[in-house]
Design a protein around this motif. Structure first.
Motif, PDB file in Angstrom:
ATOM      1  N   LEU A  45      -1.025   9.944  29.442  1.00 42.41           N
ATOM      2  CA  LEU A  45      -0.279   8.881  30.126  1.00 42.41           C
ATOM      3  C   LEU A  45      -0.013   7.697  29.202  1.00 42.41           C
ATOM      4  N   ILE A  46      -0.962   7.395  28.345  1.00 45.26           N
ATOM      5  CA  ILE A  46      -0.776   6.301  27.391  1.00 45.26           C
ATOM      6  C   ILE A  46       0.301   6.667  26.369  1.00 45.26           C
ATOM      7  N   CYS A  49       3.849   8.114  28.590  1.00 44.64           N
ATOM      8  CA  CYS A  49       4.468   7.205  29.564  1.00 44.64           C
ATOM      9  C   CYS A  49       4.379   5.736  29.177  1.00 44.64           C
ATOM     10  N   HIS A  51       1.670   3.860  29.332  1.00 45.18           N
ATOM     11  CA  HIS A  51       0.734   3.133  30.195  1.00 45.18           C
ATOM     12  C   HIS A  51      -0.317   2.416  29.347  1.00 45.18           C
ATOM     13  N   SER A  52      -0.851   1.350  29.902  1.00 45.65           N
ATOM     14  CA  SER A  52      -2.020   0.707  29.298  1.00 45.65           C
ATOM     15  C   SER A  52      -3.232   1.587  29.592  1.00 45.65           C
ATOM     16  N   GLN A  53      -4.327   1.314  28.907  1.00 51.64           N
ATOM     17  CA  GLN A  53      -5.572   2.065  29.145  1.00 51.64           C
ATOM     18  C   GLN A  53      -5.977   1.957  30.617  1.00 51.64           C
ATOM     19  N   GLN A  55      -4.185   1.113  33.270  1.00 47.08           N
ATOM     20  CA  GLN A  55      -3.195   1.747  34.144  1.00 47.08           C
ATOM     21  C   GLN A  55      -3.376   3.258  34.131  1.00 47.08           C
ATOM     22  N   ALA A  56      -3.562   3.840  32.954  1.00 47.23           N
ATOM     23  CA  ALA A  56      -3.746   5.288  32.825  1.00 47.23           C
ATOM     24  C   ALA A  56      -5.029   5.740  33.524  1.00 47.23           C
ATOM     25  N   CYS A  59      -4.387   5.705  37.286  1.00 44.85           N
ATOM     26  CA  CYS A  59      -3.548   6.848  37.658  1.00 44.85           C
ATOM     27  C   CYS A  59      -4.370   8.132  37.676  1.00 44.85           C
ATOM     28  N   VAL A  71       3.316   8.694  38.640  1.00 45.99           N
ATOM     29  CA  VAL A  71       2.877   7.830  37.551  1.00 45.99           C
ATOM     30  C   VAL A  71       3.994   6.968  36.982  1.00 45.99           C
ATOM     31  N   LYS A  72       5.242   7.310  37.328  1.00 49.12           N
ATOM     32  CA  LYS A  72       6.373   6.542  36.797  1.00 49.12           C
ATOM     33  C   LYS A  72       7.589   6.783  37.676  1.00 49.12           C
TER      34      LYS A  72
END
Length: 101
Positions: A45-46, A49, A51-53, A55-56, A59, A71-72
């Motif tokens: 995800l990082i 996508c 994502h920040s740590q 956020q990932a 998710c 996730v997006k």
């Protein structure tokens, strides 16, 4: 105000055709499985996508507990390469049209 009633003005309105492109928003769904680790999903995800740590991690937890998670969101053309990159890493992912409700 009474002056306006005594001095009517004609206003011409011009018809203008405006074409707007509407693309239905889509969701990138990542599915839970019993194969991939939290760490692998988070790293994916990082990297894929953006994502920040944190956020990932959030998710990944939702995917684990709910079975899937969007996730997006975005256009199909934006999400398709990300979906492909996720599935190439062995993680289940699909693109779904957001409902209009």
């Amino acid at each position: 105000m009474p002056e306006l009633l005594n001095n009517p003005r004609t206003v011409e309105l011009e018809d203008v055709d405006v074409m707007t492109a509407y693309e239905a928003p889509y969701s990138l769904i990542v599915w839970n499985d019993e194969v991939n680790t939290f760490e692998w999903v988070i790293e994916t995800l990082i990297e894929v996508c953006g994502h920040s740590q944190e956020q990932a991690e959030q998710c990944a937890m939702i995917i684990h507990t709910k079975g899937k998670y969007a996730v997006k969101r975005g256009s199909y053309d934006d999400l398709k390469p990300q979906c492909d990159a996720i599935t190439e890493r062995g993680i289940g992912a699909t693109i779904e049209v957001l409902s209009e409700s």
